[in-house]
Design a protein around this motif. Structure first.
Motif, PDB file in Angstrom:
ATOM      1  N   LEU C 345      29.049 -19.362  47.996  1.00  0.00           N
ATOM      2  CA  LEU C 345      29.994 -18.612  48.830  1.00  0.00           C
ATOM      3  C   LEU C 345      31.203 -18.149  48.027  1.00  0.00           C
ATOM      4  CD1 LEU C 345      29.792 -20.723  52.111  1.00  0.00           C
ATOM      5  CD2 LEU C 345      28.885 -18.422  51.715  1.00  0.00           C
ATOM      6  N   LEU C 346      31.435 -18.806  46.899  1.00  0.00           N
ATOM      7  CA  LEU C 346      32.507 -18.354  46.002  1.00  0.00           C
ATOM      8  C   LEU C 346      32.010 -17.285  45.035  1.00  0.00           C
ATOM      9  CD1 LEU C 346      34.243 -21.767  45.241  1.00  0.00           C
ATOM     10  CD2 LEU C 346      35.249 -19.830  46.482  1.00  0.00           C
ATOM     11  N   GLY C 347      30.741 -16.951  45.094  1.00  0.00           N
ATOM     12  CA  GLY C 347      30.218 -15.861  44.276  1.00  0.00           C
ATOM     13  C   GLY C 347      29.650 -16.295  42.939  1.00  0.00           C
ATOM     14  N   LEU C 348      29.481 -17.584  42.747  1.00  0.00           N
ATOM     15  CA  LEU C 348      29.039 -18.059  41.435  1.00  0.00           C
ATOM     16  C   LEU C 348      27.523 -18.007  41.264  1.00  0.00           C
ATOM     17  CD1 LEU C 348      31.552 -20.988  41.060  1.00  0.00           C
ATOM     18  CD2 LEU C 348      31.555 -18.812  39.835  1.00  0.00           C
ATOM     19  N   GLU C 349      26.797 -17.947  42.347  1.00  0.00           N
ATOM     20  CA  GLU C 349      25.346 -17.836  42.231  1.00  0.00           C
ATOM     21  C   GLU C 349      24.796 -17.333  43.551  1.00  0.00           C
ATOM     22  OE1 GLU C 349      23.905 -22.368  42.742  1.00  0.00           O
ATOM     23  OE2 GLU C 349      25.490 -22.032  41.267  1.00  0.00           O
TER      24      GLU C 349
ATOM     25  N   GLN D 202      21.839  -6.474  38.698  1.00  0.00           N
ATOM     26  CA  GLN D 202      21.569  -7.354  39.830  1.00  0.00           C
ATOM     27  C   GLN D 202      22.743  -8.277  40.147  1.00  0.00           C
ATOM     28  OE1 GLN D 202      19.603  -6.638  37.338  1.00  0.00           O
ATOM     29  NE2 GLN D 202      17.450  -6.483  37.941  1.00  0.00           N
ATOM     30  N   ASP D 203      23.674  -8.409  39.219  1.00  0.00           N
ATOM     31  CA  ASP D 203      24.830  -9.267  39.488  1.00  0.00           C
ATOM     32  C   ASP D 203      25.842  -8.597  40.403  1.00  0.00           C
ATOM     33  OD1 ASP D 203      23.698 -11.241  37.988  1.00  0.00           O
ATOM     34  OD2 ASP D 203      24.722 -10.653  36.144  1.00  0.00           O
ATOM     35  N   ILE D 204      25.669  -7.310  40.602  1.00  0.00           N
ATOM     36  CA  ILE D 204      26.458  -6.622  41.630  1.00  0.00           C
ATOM     37  C   ILE D 204      25.733  -6.847  42.954  1.00  0.00           C
ATOM     38  CG2 ILE D 204      27.318  -4.395  42.453  1.00  0.00           C
ATOM     39  CD1 ILE D 204      28.681  -5.207  39.859  1.00  0.00           C
ATOM     40  N   TRP D 216      23.858   2.402  53.317  1.00  0.00           N
ATOM     41  CA  TRP D 216      25.270   2.137  53.123  1.00  0.00           C
ATOM     42  C   TRP D 216      25.484   0.709  52.640  1.00  0.00           C
ATOM     43  CZ3 TRP D 216      28.725   6.199  54.438  1.00  0.00           C
ATOM     44  CH2 TRP D 216      28.116   7.296  55.048  1.00  0.00           C
ATOM     45  N   ILE D 217      26.616   0.517  52.008  1.00  0.00           N
ATOM     46  CA  ILE D 217      26.998  -0.816  51.551  1.00  0.00           C
ATOM     47  C   ILE D 217      28.300  -1.178  52.246  1.00  0.00           C
ATOM     48  CG2 ILE D 217      27.839  -2.111  49.553  1.00  0.00           C
ATOM     49  CD1 ILE D 217      25.883  -0.371  47.847  1.00  0.00           C
ATOM     50  N   ASP D 218      28.249  -2.232  53.053  1.00  0.00           N
ATOM     51  CA  ASP D 218      29.473  -2.642  53.756  1.00  0.00           C
ATOM     52  C   ASP D 218      30.083  -3.912  53.174  1.00  0.00           C
ATOM     53  OD1 ASP D 218      27.581  -4.417  54.639  1.00  0.00           O
ATOM     54  OD2 ASP D 218      27.969  -4.118  56.774  1.00  0.00           O
ATOM     55  N   ARG D 219      29.348  -4.558  52.270  1.00  0.00           N
ATOM     56  CA  ARG D 219      29.879  -5.694  51.528  1.00  0.00           C
ATOM     57  C   ARG D 219      29.347  -5.616  50.113  1.00  0.00           C
ATOM     58  NH1 ARG D 219      27.788 -10.456  54.902  1.00  0.00           N
ATOM     59  NH2 ARG D 219      26.812  -8.746  56.063  1.00  0.00           N
ATOM     60  N   ALA D 220      30.213  -5.845  49.138  1.00  0.00           N
ATOM     61  CA  ALA D 220      29.773  -5.823  47.744  1.00  0.00           C
ATOM     62  C   ALA D 220      30.648  -6.797  46.983  1.00  0.00           C
ATOM     63  CB  ALA D 220      29.902  -4.425  47.159  1.00  0.00           C
ATOM     64  N   SER D 221      30.022  -7.502  46.060  1.00  0.00           N
ATOM     65  CA  SER D 221      30.804  -8.451  45.275  1.00  0.00           C
ATOM     66  C   SER D 221      30.231  -8.556  43.876  1.00  0.00           C
ATOM     67  CB  SER D 221      30.793  -9.835  45.943  1.00  0.00           C
ATOM     68  OG  SER D 221      29.465 -10.305  46.061  1.00  0.00           O
ATOM     69  N   TYR D 222      31.124  -8.933  42.977  1.00  0.00           N
ATOM     70  CA  TYR D 222      30.691  -9.332  41.642  1.00  0.00           C
ATOM     71  C   TYR D 222      31.340 -10.679  41.398  1.00  0.00           C
ATOM     72  CZ  TYR D 222      30.413  -9.719  36.597  1.00  0.00           C
ATOM     73  OH  TYR D 222      30.184 -10.188  35.333  1.00  0.00           O
TER      74      TYR D 222
END
Ligand SMILES: [Mg+2]
Ligand SMILES: [Mg+2]
Ligand SMILES: [Mg+2]
Ligand SMILES: [Mg+2]
Lengths: 453, 453, 453, 453
Positions: C345-349, D202-204, D216-222
């Motif tokens: 949930l912190l984005g680490l995996e 893929q890490d995006i 569409w993309i409504d959530r995105a994280s790295y």
């Protein structure tokens, strides 16, 4: 022996109204089985007071078999407290605002025949009306949560939708007579085809499926006659000329038409569009509303706001006379169903008619929660929509576009999100052709004319 | 002037029936507006032939205002071809098989008052009936795909479910009179409470929500009287004694009861169970069916198959007499609605009544596709369920268990998966208490008694 | 280079816990990528203080690569404010109440192996827990509405359901390790069948579908091996003897079993039941819990509350020692996933694992809103269930019964409706066989033992 | 030790393809864990034969660690029989037909950048393609019902929708790389903002929600960075200039753009449109496609069919050289995911990626059954969409219009209902502005250019 029910209380929000209020008073006077009190609430208390006078005079007349006491009030709490029924029929905003709704778009080449439901006018009107309905819903929640609420105000869909959004447990529905007129048209068609007189509009059975002013009939019958094949011939036969019971009569009233729009929609989509041509035309791209000339060709009318202002003026004069007891009018059924609906909800009869309520499955392929128009069974303290089925794919495309726009407008109004409102605005079929830049300009101009936004 | 509709064709599958067929012929004779042909199809053609004779004799009588020609046939294609309506009312299997359904479980301490819907008997009966209905559905698909199909056979839910599983476009629904009897009970209650006579059963308005023989009423009214609070007092007052219009009458017929089961269910669940006590008891754990003595205490009856055999025998004798013209019987409304339903589907009237059709949202918290019982609006060529709402959580628990079992039985029968059938069997509330081992033994014994499985 | 995330705040409700808290502290110490503060909130602040001491001692150790500050508090507002994560793991009620949950039913012939989920014990525990969770939900809504909330308390389903009922926008889910043990069992099976060592539990891919402690696996694979056919042989082979990696080991711990219940369920229903036998047995009629002797035959255990009391006592002693720095324990992965979940949930995996959240379509044939257990994809600030499909009809029957009971218990607890609670109680498969009268007596006795109801 | 899986059979429909086939052969050669046979089926068998030659030559090369045998066939039964995977990548119709799709509308002022998905070109192409896919679906049902079917052909949505309509039990999904390019764009954005290099696309992590080419993309994280706020700045900063990694590079390829359309959509709708600007522009009213000049202003390109013809010509020449062994090309990952997907379905890895499958709840506010694009978890023999949530009201309006049109086109093609096709055609946002009359004329002209309709 038939039941008589006394001491019914009706709260009428917009009780100073020049049109609906009279029709209601008239129909109440003709219904012998019910009596009680009508609280006329209006932000213009003087108008309500005049209506109260008229109502009480009416009630004294001998031929008025339904006896009611009318009271005017400027206090919504007083009006709503102990109400069994709440009727809402208001004019949201000023004539000046309405003139902006209808006529400013004309500068951009957009013509609207009504301007109160969809199209640029309907959308801006909705943005203005939703906050008012939010307050009404909160008042009902507080003062008369158990009352049945009947809405007549346009935009019907968004007014009713707002009531439920703010107070989900509300017992509300919207009523509109447009389907009735189509039943009359079908009755005329039956008479033409069979020579037989249709006695009651209600004997034309229709399945209603869609949203207010853009609802459709995919099944219709009179006794054992399937009316769809008949309508297929009818719509072809009168595609060019239109059909009227009295030929030429459409020209005499801005509210009339020769049904050419309805016939054209049937010839293209195969379903009977179930509203007046003035309303239907506004839901489509500018096929029928391309220009004032085209409107005339299609044999319906634009409704200039000047007309409405004059009409209102003359109605007000008649109201004053009537309140002073100087004008006598005959009691006669108005053709509206409000009182029959009240009678049904009081348990006096069972009624199957069309209402506007949130979709809970009655239309399988419209989103849950969207306010839709279908038939319902009305009984004592109960409104139960029937399962109306699904819209065919192409009509679904036409209708669901407006459903999405309406949901966007609701969110925009409640969240005060102007960009969201604009996004709905530019997705309207009447607006889209003028292009994004022009649409944005028009939107801003119309919003500037709309107070408190 | 009222319409008369001629040349209607009804195909009656199970046309040799000793009960339903007579009631239909009787009611058809009393309906002046419709006439035509009834094709009586039966796997026992002789029985159908006798009914045809009776029907034709009846039709000749002067007081028979509805004139029909009856024809017996052993060929289903002939019966179905050109049919406008198909009525199905068959006895699935032999009395020997029915005796196994009802009485073999008694050796294991399981008592059933009917044995045709749920419980061990209902389940085995279903396994036997589904393949028959599969064939009927295929025949209808082939020979009369446009006909309206009215099912009366039990297990109602699974018979109707099979028709739709095999032929999804079928226009079928199931009819059952159990709700009518509850309306009569409510009418009696109103009369007791108000002294006022209820003229027509149909004036007791009820919202029906559930599955056949285990459906519920969560709203009921007579004119402007809310019947739920009244029933609350009524169910408490008569919880111990039961209520009958003529006290003691329940003892005179195996089909009668004093409504104690219904009152007990109301006192525990707060809804009016809308079927006879004999049916209701079978859907519950063995509270009411603990033992024959308990059944008597609860003031209803077990229905021994011997009784059915004797009853059938005496009916057959009367049939023979009637077919020979040796017995005269008076025409009188049967209390069934079949003919009124046919009239409605022919466009002669609008009818709101309860039907069994696949759930398409009419009950919000039962699975889509499951056959459920709710009200519907019947009109020309149209059956539209009303949105009945949701079952409360506890009643939902009772009902959905049977819905799951019925779906399991359907799959078991169609896939011929015996383990699946057993898994449903042991999940039945009457079976569960005897434990897995005993239940498996009982299942095998009953299956051995059921041919062609 | 891997990211390091600092200043994470975890609020731990039930922070005085003797079990979960330690495992969390242990796993946090082993996760180098995250550090921050843990606020240990407990209604027994002393227990929280001791855990804080242990945690801080732990954090000082060199091998503790994840550095955390532990703070005890008796003020929930303080604990929740600014929390990124809220972990809830409480013991709802006293051991005395738990003894009533588990052992009072034994007087009525009802044996429970755990007594915390369904069955009479689970239900009464739920009635006691829901009001507590109502308050927790209100606190989270007020003080940390954006935090991710991870629930470990049983009854898992109803705790999580209550959180969402009270605060629908909550970002909560429930975690349970029972599925992990079944993955280990499948790994053992693969090793037996192929001789190949399965390196990570997570490489056993399973589709999880059901409700907590009664969830099912309908697809399972290891690399390109379909595990269902393998399990079919496995379940048959070990149906009688059970299977354990170390034969006989089930006898050594009250929490262990030889998986015979799982194998029997597979042989009857064709799906892999995905929880320990102790939990599974309680969802079924008393097949496996018929008597203590039967439980032994089925090779699992009843868990007496005395055992729990003693176990708690010895844990508390160890806690005291550890807090005083007198006991050294090695850091080792606990096998729980809480910290991996926080990392995801912190984005680490990216993590695919099973969670308990309201059904929003992930299980097609369970009601929307019911809390169900399926796989989900966990990423930065996101938990997305996967579409798990539908339960087969017979298993659906088993599961949906508990879903209905749980919904009934929720309503009963929130509306303080004792009759509704009783209606759920008597519909439980362990309770039903004792009959309505006995069940009501048991219910009253258990309710009397449960404070504040 | 990693698993090796041998004897996999892939059937490639459209195996004479000049583009996709090569990329697949290249990627297969680079995947050491899988080997087997590829059957190249094409209605142009010579093209398939040349590809087979190239494939086999490739397989002989030492650096080709994945060893495959390629076989060309003109017999679809032969190709499909025993296939584990079916890849479909065809060119539906001739270049002449494609020229009509793209360029005939230009005479009416309608410009299309691709013309293969929606818009007049996409719709006519769909009408032509659906009958072909109907036949493919029937063949798969007959010859390889258990195979996994991966579609690459456009219009993606309607191709995939047709497969499921004709063979509901098919295991099919559609794949498209447009989302990948947006992930690359987001990676570039991250690098610009943080200076940190994103190693793998893929890490995006993105949540994908919509329909192919208009998703569409409504959530995105790295990692732990929320990319939406970053994108908000990014889209504003580059609204006018556009953004490219190498400035000016968009001008060098007809397939490139400077992402201005994407930025404009974000600035208006608040979500990241997840496809190339060429595709996105076609789903909107002619804002971006108003004229060729405007297209250049928005920094993307129209793709003239001449270009495609020349491109195809040069590809075919290279194919001939390669088949003759005269051209050497380096093996390098193509950037496509087809082989990774095959590996996942074979159980070699777990993959979360975006796919196109019928909506079964993964998008809450699009109709069930419509083919939608969201993420899914891919594992051994399993594709499970994740619950992607709901589209916001305004974007829902944009998307659902095309969903309705696509459903209308499907029905029109399957029922050969030309009026229905026209009704969809005139409801397309690129077509609507030219008015009903012109639209009908255009429709007829394009239909005349499309054979076999
Ligand atoms: Mg209206
Ligand atoms: Mg019945
Ligand atoms: Mg657990
Ligand atoms: Mg693509």
């Amino acid at each position: 022996m038939k039941k008589r029910i006394e001491n019914v209380k009706i709260a009428y929000i917009g009780g100073g109204s020049q049109g609906w209020a009279k029709r209601l008073m008239n129909d109440l006077a003709l219904e012998a089985r019910i009596s009680g009190t009508v609280a006329l609430y209006d932000i213009h208390p003087e108008a309500a007071r005049q209506n109260a006078k008229i109502g009480n005079l009416l009630s004294e007349r001998e031929e008025a078999v339904g006896k009611w006491t009318y009271e005017a009030t400027g206090d919504i709490q007083e009006a709503l407290t102990d109400a069994d029924f709440v009727i809402i029929s208001i004019l949201p905003g000023s004539f000046q605002e309405m003139a902006s709704d209808v006529h400013v778009p004309e500068k951009y080449g957009i013509y609207q025949s009504v301007g109160d439901t969809v199209g640029p006018g309907g959308m801006i009107r909705a943005l203005r009306t939703i906050p008012i309905y939010k307050k009404i819903a909160e008042s009902i929640k507080q003062y008369s949560p158990e009352a049945w609420v009947i809405n007549y105000t346009n935009p019907m869909t968004l007014c009713t939708r707002t009531l439920y959004e703010v107070f989900p447990a509300i017992k509300a529905f919207g009523c509109c007579h447009e389907v009735f007129d189509v039943q009359h048209l079908l009755a005329d068609m039956v008479e033409e085809a069979t020579g037989e007189k249709v006695e009651r509009r209600q004997d034309i059975h229709v399945n209603v499926i869609g949203i207010n002013h853009f609802t459709w009939i995919d099944r219709a019958s009179y006794q054992n006659i399937d009316l769809l094949p008949l309508y297929k011939q009818f719509a072809l036969k009168y595609a060019e000329t239109g059909f009227e019971k009295e030929p030429g009569s459409w020209e005499r009233s801005v509210f009339s038409s020769a049904n050419r729009v309805k016939f054209d929609l049937f010839n293209r989509y195969g379903l009977i569009a179930a509203a007046g041509d003035r309303h239907l035309a506004e839901f489509m791209p500018p096929v029928y509303l391309e220009s004032p000339e085209k409107v005339t060709e299609w044999k319906f009318h634009l409704t200039p706001v000047d007309f409405r202002i004059n009409d209102q003026q003359s109605k007000m004069e008649r109201t004053q006379k009537a309140a002073a007891g100087e004008e006598h009018f005959e009691l006669a059924p108005s053709g509206e169903e409000g009182v029959a609906i009240i009678a049904a909800l009081l348990g006096l009869e069972e009624l199957v008619t069309n209402v506007n309520v949130p979709n809970n499955g009655q239309i399988a392929n419209l989103p849950k929660g969207a306010v839709v128009e279908t038939n319902a069974v009305l009984r004592f303290n109960s409104v139960q929509p029937v399962l109306a089925g699904s819209l065919p794919a192409d009509v679904h495309g036409l209708v669901s576009r407006h459903v999405a726009n309406q949901e966007t407008i609701l969110r925009a109004a409640l969240d005060e999100n102007r960009q969201l409102a604009l996004n709905a605005f530019i997705n309207d079929p009447l607006v889209e052709p003028i292009g994004l830049k022009q649409a944005e300009k028009l939107f801003n101009e119309m919003m500037d004319n709309t107070k408190e936004w």
